[in-house]
Design an enzyme around this catalytic site. Structure first.
Site, PDB file in Angstrom:
ATOM      1  N   PRO A   1       0.832  -1.210   0.000  1.00  0.00           N
ATOM      2  CA  PRO A   1       0.000   0.000   0.000  1.00  0.00           C
ATOM      3  C   PRO A   1       0.863   1.255   0.000  1.00  0.00           C
ATOM      4  O   PRO A   1       1.840   1.353   0.751  1.00  0.00           O
ATOM      5  CB  PRO A   1      -0.803  -0.132   1.297  1.00  0.00           C
ATOM      6  CG  PRO A   1      -0.816  -1.596   1.589  1.00  0.00           C
ATOM      7  CD  PRO A   1       0.503  -2.114   1.106  1.00  0.00           C
ATOM      8  N   GLU A   2       0.514   2.203  -0.859  1.00  0.00           N
ATOM      9  CA  GLU A   2       1.261   3.449  -0.970  1.00  0.00           C
ATOM     10  C   GLU A   2       0.384   4.594  -0.450  1.00  0.00           C
ATOM     11  O   GLU A   2      -0.677   4.368   0.134  1.00  0.00           O
ATOM     12  CB  GLU A   2       1.671   3.672  -2.433  1.00  0.00           C
ATOM     13  CG  GLU A   2       2.512   2.524  -2.982  1.00  0.00           C
ATOM     14  CD  GLU A   2       2.890   2.704  -4.437  1.00  0.00           C
ATOM     15  OE1 GLU A   2       3.033   3.869  -4.890  1.00  0.00           O
ATOM     16  OE2 GLU A   2       3.028   1.690  -5.156  1.00  0.00           O
TER      17      GLU A   2
ATOM     18  N   HIS B   1      -6.336 -14.496   8.160  1.00  0.00           N
ATOM     19  CA  HIS B   1      -5.094 -13.723   8.180  1.00  0.00           C
ATOM     20  C   HIS B   1      -5.141 -12.570   9.187  1.00  0.00           C
ATOM     21  O   HIS B   1      -4.319 -11.661   9.121  1.00  0.00           O
ATOM     22  CB  HIS B   1      -4.790 -13.183   6.789  1.00  0.00           C
ATOM     23  CG  HIS B   1      -4.602 -14.256   5.762  1.00  0.00           C
ATOM     24  ND1 HIS B   1      -3.575 -15.178   5.841  1.00  0.00           N
ATOM     25  CD2 HIS B   1      -5.317 -14.568   4.659  1.00  0.00           C
ATOM     26  CE1 HIS B   1      -3.663 -16.007   4.812  1.00  0.00           C
ATOM     27  NE2 HIS B   1      -4.701 -15.659   4.080  1.00  0.00           N
TER      28      HIS B   1
ATOM     29  N   ARG C   1       1.039 -11.744   4.644  1.00  0.00           N
ATOM     30  CA  ARG C   1       2.481 -12.003   4.567  1.00  0.00           C
ATOM     31  C   ARG C   1       3.254 -11.534   5.805  1.00  0.00           C
ATOM     32  O   ARG C   1       4.465 -11.680   5.880  1.00  0.00           O
ATOM     33  CB  ARG C   1       3.054 -11.368   3.298  1.00  0.00           C
ATOM     34  CG  ARG C   1       2.480 -11.998   2.039  1.00  0.00           C
ATOM     35  CD  ARG C   1       3.187 -11.517   0.793  1.00  0.00           C
ATOM     36  NE  ARG C   1       4.589 -11.950   0.773  1.00  0.00           N
ATOM     37  CZ  ARG C   1       5.441 -11.635  -0.194  1.00  0.00           C
ATOM     38  NH1 ARG C   1       5.036 -10.880  -1.205  1.00  0.00           N
ATOM     39  NH2 ARG C   1       6.689 -12.047  -0.148  1.00  0.00           N
TER      40      ARG C   1
END
Length: 265
Positions: free
Chosen positions: A2-3, A82, A100
């Site tokens: 994410p930016e 998750h 992740r």
């Protein structure tokens, strides 16, 4: 990862969920990644701001919760396989989802970022008044690095990552391989304006949700700026301006998408 647009969209969606609410507990099993979270217990959230790709939750009694989404992190309204952290508020639970496991959380004294050196090294926010052309151009002129690498470093403009560096360079019609010091003032002006335009438009559209759907807004909605990508993720497809197939090479360790014709090749 994410930016700026994705993190800013997340911030705006979290405001009504967190601000004014008391954090009763942060439940997790990984104190190495989620540090000192016990300090947040019982504190009320006074506000949420963004710095680059970090979310900064202002808590009562001078504490601050700093969240970095990492590569795949995001907030969700429902628990998932998750889920890594559960935020127990007065009126609901909100979950930090991170397949992740690169996301991080710190609870520190407000403004004390010694544990988070990247946060101390960030350049100006590209959509703020602190983002000034003169300093931007000096930063370019003082470097022999490729433009793509310079944008990824976070010192010229905080929060710009792979997607928006590629899109801004295309909009400015500049090669990602050009050296910063090679740019004329007019070219630097084009890049300065392109960064602001691309980022502002992406925020309006909720950021970019790619094919893996890793990034979603907290309410589960996808972003839609990916529908306007001119080069990112479009290897081999025609350039929207000239029709030349979009090429991909590696710059600074990152896949870089560009039009060989429009961007000087």
């Amino acid at each position: 990862m994410p930016e700026l647009p994705e993190v800013e969209t997340t911030r705006r969606k979290l405001l009504p969920l967190f601000v004014g609410k008391r954090l009763l507990q942060l439940e997790h099993r990984d104190p190495r990644r989620y540090r000192h979270t016990e300090r947040a217990a019982g504190q009320r959230v006074e506000g949420i701001r963004r710095r680059g790709k970090f979310l900064l939750f202002a808590l009562t009694e001078g504490w601050e919760m700093v969240v970095h989404l990492g590569m795949t992190g995001g907030f969700r309204l429902e628990r998932s396989p998750h889920t890594r952290v559960a935020f127990q508020l007065e009126d609901r639970e909100i979950f930090f989802h991170d397949p992740r496991r690169f996301g991080r959380i710190w609870v520190v004294r407000r403004g004390d970022y010694q544990e988070i050196p990247l946060l101390l090294q960030l350049g100006p926010e590209p959509l703020s008044e602190d983002f000034r052309f003169h300093e931007f151009w000096l930063g370019l002129k003082g470097s022999q690095k490729p433009l793509k690498a310079l944008l990824l470093e976070q010192r010229l403009a905080a929060g710009v990552g792979n997607i928006y560096a590629d899109e801004a360079l295309f909009k400015a019609r500049l090669s990602p391989f050009r050296r910063g010091r090679e740019l004329t003032e007019a070219e630097a002006q084009r890049l300065f304006a392109a960064l602001k335009k691309v980022l502002a438009e992406a925020i309006l559209l909720g950021g970019s949700t790619l094919s893996d759907r890793t990034y979603q807004q907290p309410d589960g909605l996808p972003g839609s700026f990916q529908m306007r990508h001119a080069v990112y993720g479009r290897t081999g497809l025609p350039c929207p301006v000239c029709g030349t197939p979009i090429a991909k090479r590696v710059v600074a360790g990152r896949g870089t998408h560009f039009c060989p014709r429009c961007q000087g090749f």
